[in-house]
Design a protein around this motif. Structure first.
Motif, PDB file in Angstrom:
ATOM      1  N   CYS A  97      13.178 -12.173   1.475  1.00  0.00           N
ATOM      2  CA  CYS A  97      12.292 -11.744   0.383  1.00  0.00           C
ATOM      3  C   CYS A  97      10.900 -11.428   0.912  1.00  0.00           C
ATOM      4  O   CYS A  97       9.877 -11.765   0.303  1.00  0.00           O
ATOM      5  CB  CYS A  97      12.232 -12.827  -0.701  1.00  0.00           C
ATOM      6  N   ASN A  98      10.844 -10.754   2.046  1.00  0.00           N
ATOM      7  CA  ASN A  98       9.577 -10.423   2.696  1.00  0.00           C
ATOM      8  C   ASN A  98       9.650  -8.983   3.200  1.00  0.00           C
ATOM      9  O   ASN A  98      10.463  -8.668   4.063  1.00  0.00           O
ATOM     10  CB  ASN A  98       9.329 -11.390   3.845  1.00  0.00           C
ATOM     11  N   LEU A  99       8.806  -8.113   2.647  1.00  0.00           N
ATOM     12  CA  LEU A  99       8.734  -6.715   3.056  1.00  0.00           C
ATOM     13  C   LEU A  99       7.377  -6.464   3.689  1.00  0.00           C
ATOM     14  O   LEU A  99       6.345  -6.686   3.051  1.00  0.00           O
ATOM     15  CB  LEU A  99       8.924  -5.798   1.838  1.00  0.00           C
ATOM     16  N   LYS A 100       7.374  -6.033   4.944  1.00  0.00           N
ATOM     17  CA  LYS A 100       6.139  -5.721   5.666  1.00  0.00           C
ATOM     18  C   LYS A 100       6.180  -4.256   6.076  1.00  0.00           C
ATOM     19  O   LYS A 100       7.174  -3.797   6.634  1.00  0.00           O
ATOM     20  CB  LYS A 100       6.007  -6.582   6.921  1.00  0.00           C
ATOM     21  N   LEU A 101       5.069  -3.554   5.802  1.00  0.00           N
ATOM     22  CA  LEU A 101       4.976  -2.128   6.100  1.00  0.00           C
ATOM     23  C   LEU A 101       3.643  -1.820   6.765  1.00  0.00           C
ATOM     24  O   LEU A 101       2.621  -2.427   6.432  1.00  0.00           O
ATOM     25  CB  LEU A 101       5.072  -1.313   4.800  1.00  0.00           C
ATOM     26  N   ALA A 102       3.637  -0.852   7.675  1.00  0.00           N
ATOM     27  CA  ALA A 102       2.407  -0.381   8.308  1.00  0.00           C
ATOM     28  C   ALA A 102       2.399   1.138   8.279  1.00  0.00           C
ATOM     29  O   ALA A 102       3.450   1.782   8.422  1.00  0.00           O
ATOM     30  CB  ALA A 102       2.324  -0.880   9.755  1.00  0.00           C
ATOM     31  N   SER A 103       1.234   1.708   8.098  1.00  0.00           N
ATOM     32  CA  SER A 103       1.142   3.167   7.987  1.00  0.00           C
ATOM     33  C   SER A 103       1.483   3.835   9.318  1.00  0.00           C
ATOM     34  O   SER A 103       1.126   3.354  10.392  1.00  0.00           O
ATOM     35  CB  SER A 103      -0.252   3.583   7.519  1.00  0.00           C
ATOM     36  N   THR A 104       2.177   4.958   9.195  1.00  0.00           N
ATOM     37  CA  THR A 104       2.391   5.850  10.327  1.00  0.00           C
ATOM     38  C   THR A 104       1.496   7.074  10.183  1.00  0.00           C
ATOM     39  O   THR A 104       1.242   7.769  11.154  1.00  0.00           O
ATOM     40  CB  THR A 104       3.860   6.283  10.443  1.00  0.00           C
ATOM     41  N   ALA A 105       1.032   7.323   8.939  1.00  0.00           N
ATOM     42  CA  ALA A 105       0.090   8.408   8.659  1.00  0.00           C
ATOM     43  C   ALA A 105      -0.620   8.103   7.345  1.00  0.00           C
ATOM     44  O   ALA A 105      -0.005   7.596   6.407  1.00  0.00           O
ATOM     45  CB  ALA A 105       0.810   9.747   8.560  1.00  0.00           C
ATOM     46  N   VAL A 106      -1.907   8.384   7.312  1.00  0.00           N
ATOM     47  CA  VAL A 106      -2.685   8.316   6.078  1.00  0.00           C
ATOM     48  C   VAL A 106      -3.423   9.649   5.986  1.00  0.00           C
ATOM     49  O   VAL A 106      -4.172  10.018   6.890  1.00  0.00           O
ATOM     50  CB  VAL A 106      -3.693   7.146   6.081  1.00  0.00           C
ATOM     51  N   LEU A 107      -3.170  10.355   4.894  1.00  0.00           N
ATOM     52  CA  LEU A 107      -3.779  11.663   4.686  1.00  0.00           C
ATOM     53  C   LEU A 107      -4.713  11.596   3.501  1.00  0.00           C
ATOM     54  O   LEU A 107      -4.463  10.866   2.539  1.00  0.00           O
ATOM     55  CB  LEU A 107      -2.691  12.707   4.427  1.00  0.00           C
ATOM     56  N   GLY A 108      -5.775  12.376   3.544  1.00  0.00           N
ATOM     57  CA  GLY A 108      -6.710  12.408   2.435  1.00  0.00           C
ATOM     58  C   GLY A 108      -7.139  13.825   2.120  1.00  0.00           C
ATOM     59  O   GLY A 108      -7.203  14.681   3.009  1.00  0.00           O
ATOM     60  N   THR A 109      -7.428  14.060   0.844  1.00  0.00           N
ATOM     61  CA  THR A 109      -7.992  15.342   0.446  1.00  0.00           C
ATOM     62  C   THR A 109      -9.421  15.437   0.973  1.00  0.00           C
ATOM     63  O   THR A 109      -9.981  14.446   1.468  1.00  0.00           O
ATOM     64  CB  THR A 109      -7.987  15.483  -1.088  1.00  0.00           C
ATOM     65  N   ALA A 110     -10.024  16.592   0.835  1.00  0.00           N
ATOM     66  CA  ALA A 110     -11.385  16.795   1.327  1.00  0.00           C
ATOM     67  C   ALA A 110     -12.383  15.846   0.669  1.00  0.00           C
ATOM     68  O   ALA A 110     -13.372  15.448   1.288  1.00  0.00           O
ATOM     69  CB  ALA A 110     -11.812  18.247   1.103  1.00  0.00           C
ATOM     70  N   SER A 111     -12.128  15.449  -0.590  1.00  0.00           N
ATOM     71  CA  SER A 111     -13.074  14.589  -1.303  1.00  0.00           C
ATOM     72  C   SER A 111     -12.716  13.100  -1.250  1.00  0.00           C
ATOM     73  O   SER A 111     -13.447  12.269  -1.774  1.00  0.00           O
ATOM     74  CB  SER A 111     -13.165  15.025  -2.768  1.00  0.00           C
ATOM     75  N   ALA A 112     -11.598  12.749  -0.617  1.00  0.00           N
ATOM     76  CA  ALA A 112     -11.166  11.340  -0.540  1.00  0.00           C
ATOM     77  C   ALA A 112     -12.006  10.569   0.470  1.00  0.00           C
ATOM     78  O   ALA A 112     -12.466  11.122   1.470  1.00  0.00           O
ATOM     79  CB  ALA A 112      -9.696  11.256  -0.151  1.00  0.00           C
ATOM     80  N   LYS A 113     -12.190   9.266   0.206  1.00  0.00           N
ATOM     81  CA  LYS A 113     -12.857   8.412   1.180  1.00  0.00           C
ATOM     82  C   LYS A 113     -11.977   8.320   2.425  1.00  0.00           C
ATOM     83  O   LYS A 113     -10.746   8.304   2.323  1.00  0.00           O
ATOM     84  CB  LYS A 113     -13.096   7.024   0.601  1.00  0.00           C
ATOM     85  N   PRO A 114     -12.577   8.233   3.610  1.00  0.00           N
ATOM     86  CA  PRO A 114     -11.762   8.206   4.833  1.00  0.00           C
ATOM     87  C   PRO A 114     -11.043   6.868   5.037  1.00  0.00           C
ATOM     88  O   PRO A 114     -11.673   5.837   5.216  1.00  0.00           O
ATOM     89  CB  PRO A 114     -12.780   8.469   5.947  1.00  0.00           C
ATOM     90  N   VAL A 115      -9.719   6.915   4.973  1.00  0.00           N
ATOM     91  CA  VAL A 115      -8.859   5.769   5.270  1.00  0.00           C
ATOM     92  C   VAL A 115      -7.984   6.197   6.444  1.00  0.00           C
ATOM     93  O   VAL A 115      -7.352   7.249   6.395  1.00  0.00           O
ATOM     94  CB  VAL A 115      -7.989   5.375   4.058  1.00  0.00           C
ATOM     95  N   LEU A 172      22.812  -0.438  -8.744  1.00  0.00           N
ATOM     96  CA  LEU A 172      21.911  -0.374  -7.597  1.00  0.00           C
ATOM     97  C   LEU A 172      22.656   0.196  -6.393  1.00  0.00           C
ATOM     98  O   LEU A 172      23.754  -0.257  -6.051  1.00  0.00           O
ATOM     99  CB  LEU A 172      21.379  -1.775  -7.277  1.00  0.00           C
ATOM    100  N   HIS A 173      22.078   1.201  -5.757  1.00  0.00           N
ATOM    101  CA  HIS A 173      22.678   1.783  -4.557  1.00  0.00           C
ATOM    102  C   HIS A 173      22.784   0.691  -3.493  1.00  0.00           C
ATOM    103  O   HIS A 173      21.831  -0.082  -3.295  1.00  0.00           O
ATOM    104  CB  HIS A 173      21.817   2.939  -4.049  1.00  0.00           C
ATOM    105  N   PRO A 174      23.903   0.586  -2.789  1.00  0.00           N
ATOM    106  CA  PRO A 174      24.095  -0.496  -1.812  1.00  0.00           C
ATOM    107  C   PRO A 174      22.991  -0.592  -0.754  1.00  0.00           C
ATOM    108  O   PRO A 174      22.629  -1.695  -0.339  1.00  0.00           O
ATOM    109  CB  PRO A 174      25.444  -0.164  -1.162  1.00  0.00           C
ATOM    110  N   VAL A 175      22.436   0.527  -0.323  1.00  0.00           N
ATOM    111  CA  VAL A 175      21.392   0.485   0.701  1.00  0.00           C
ATOM    112  C   VAL A 175      20.111  -0.177   0.162  1.00  0.00           C
ATOM    113  O   VAL A 175      19.291  -0.668   0.941  1.00  0.00           O
ATOM    114  CB  VAL A 175      21.121   1.901   1.274  1.00  0.00           C
ATOM    115  N   CYS A 176      19.964  -0.235  -1.166  1.00  0.00           N
ATOM    116  CA  CYS A 176      18.781  -0.838  -1.793  1.00  0.00           C
ATOM    117  C   CYS A 176      18.923  -2.340  -2.023  1.00  0.00           C
ATOM    118  O   CYS A 176      17.959  -3.004  -2.427  1.00  0.00           O
ATOM    119  CB  CYS A 176      18.479  -0.154  -3.125  1.00  0.00           C
ATOM    120  N   ALA A 177      20.100  -2.895  -1.771  1.00  0.00           N
ATOM    121  CA  ALA A 177      20.349  -4.317  -2.044  1.00  0.00           C
ATOM    122  C   ALA A 177      19.297  -5.250  -1.430  1.00  0.00           C
ATOM    123  O   ALA A 177      18.869  -6.197  -2.082  1.00  0.00           O
ATOM    124  CB  ALA A 177      21.756  -4.715  -1.593  1.00  0.00           C
ATOM    125  N   PRO A 178      18.811  -5.012  -0.189  1.00  0.00           N
ATOM    126  CA  PRO A 178      17.798  -5.913   0.365  1.00  0.00           C
ATOM    127  C   PRO A 178      16.477  -5.912  -0.417  1.00  0.00           C
ATOM    128  O   PRO A 178      15.670  -6.822  -0.262  1.00  0.00           O
ATOM    129  CB  PRO A 178      17.585  -5.387   1.789  1.00  0.00           C
TER     130      PRO A 178
END
Length: 156
Positions: free
Chosen positions: A99-117, A4-10
């Motif tokens: 043991c807690n990973l929290k993430l929030a979007s900085t960008a959400v992209l969709g194709t022309a036919s994707a539902k809008p998120v 495991l790469h050291p930066v991935c240890a967490p």
């Protein structure tokens, strides 16, 4: 297997394949139950690969899938690149604490036919022998709100 790469240890608490059950809600759809399988793997590079798939709990038919990479930055910050076959791509940033990973979007992209998120928030946390996952999203013109939550157990 590569070390495991050291930066991935967490993120080591995530490694492996997990399976369990979850529930989903959203104002524009009927509530639903599903089974989920998630795999977190590494190849010794400074990222962790992520693959997820869900099935309808009653019929066993496929519901959703996604794949991507967790990119730890070495200081507790984590980036995630995520794609879905529905035509949606998410870029997320957050942090891992214990043991807690929290993430929030900085960008959400969709194709022309994707539902809008327009926004997402994701969380993974270990609770004893279980790995829990939750997703909130802003979609179909609605504000950010809870969408799905699951509890999984590591496969041998």
């Amino acid at each position: 297997m590569a070390e495991l790469h050291p930066v991935c240890a967490p993120l080591a608490f995530l490694l492996g394949t997990w399976r369990g059950a979850g529930a989903g809600v959203y104002p524009s759809i009927e509530d639903f139950w599903y089974t989920e399988e998630v795999s977190f793997t590494h190849v010794g590079k400074p990222f962790v690969a992520y693959v997820q798939k869900t099935k309808d709990a009653g019929t066993g038919l496929p519901l959703h899938a996604e794949a991507g990479y967790l990119r730890p930055q070495g200081d507790g910050r984590v980036e995630m690149v995520l794609v879905q076959p529905s035509g949606i791509a998410e870029l997320l940033e957050g942090a891992v604490e214990g043991c807690n990973l929290k993430l929030a979007s900085t960008a959400v992209l969709g194709t022309a036919s994707a539902k809008p998120v327009t926004a997402t928030e994701r969380r993974f946390w270990a609770d004893g022998e279980a790995l829990c996952s939750s997703v909130a999203m802003a979609a179909m013109g609605m504000e950010l709100q809870h969408h799905v939550v699951s509890e999984m157990h590591r496969l041998p």
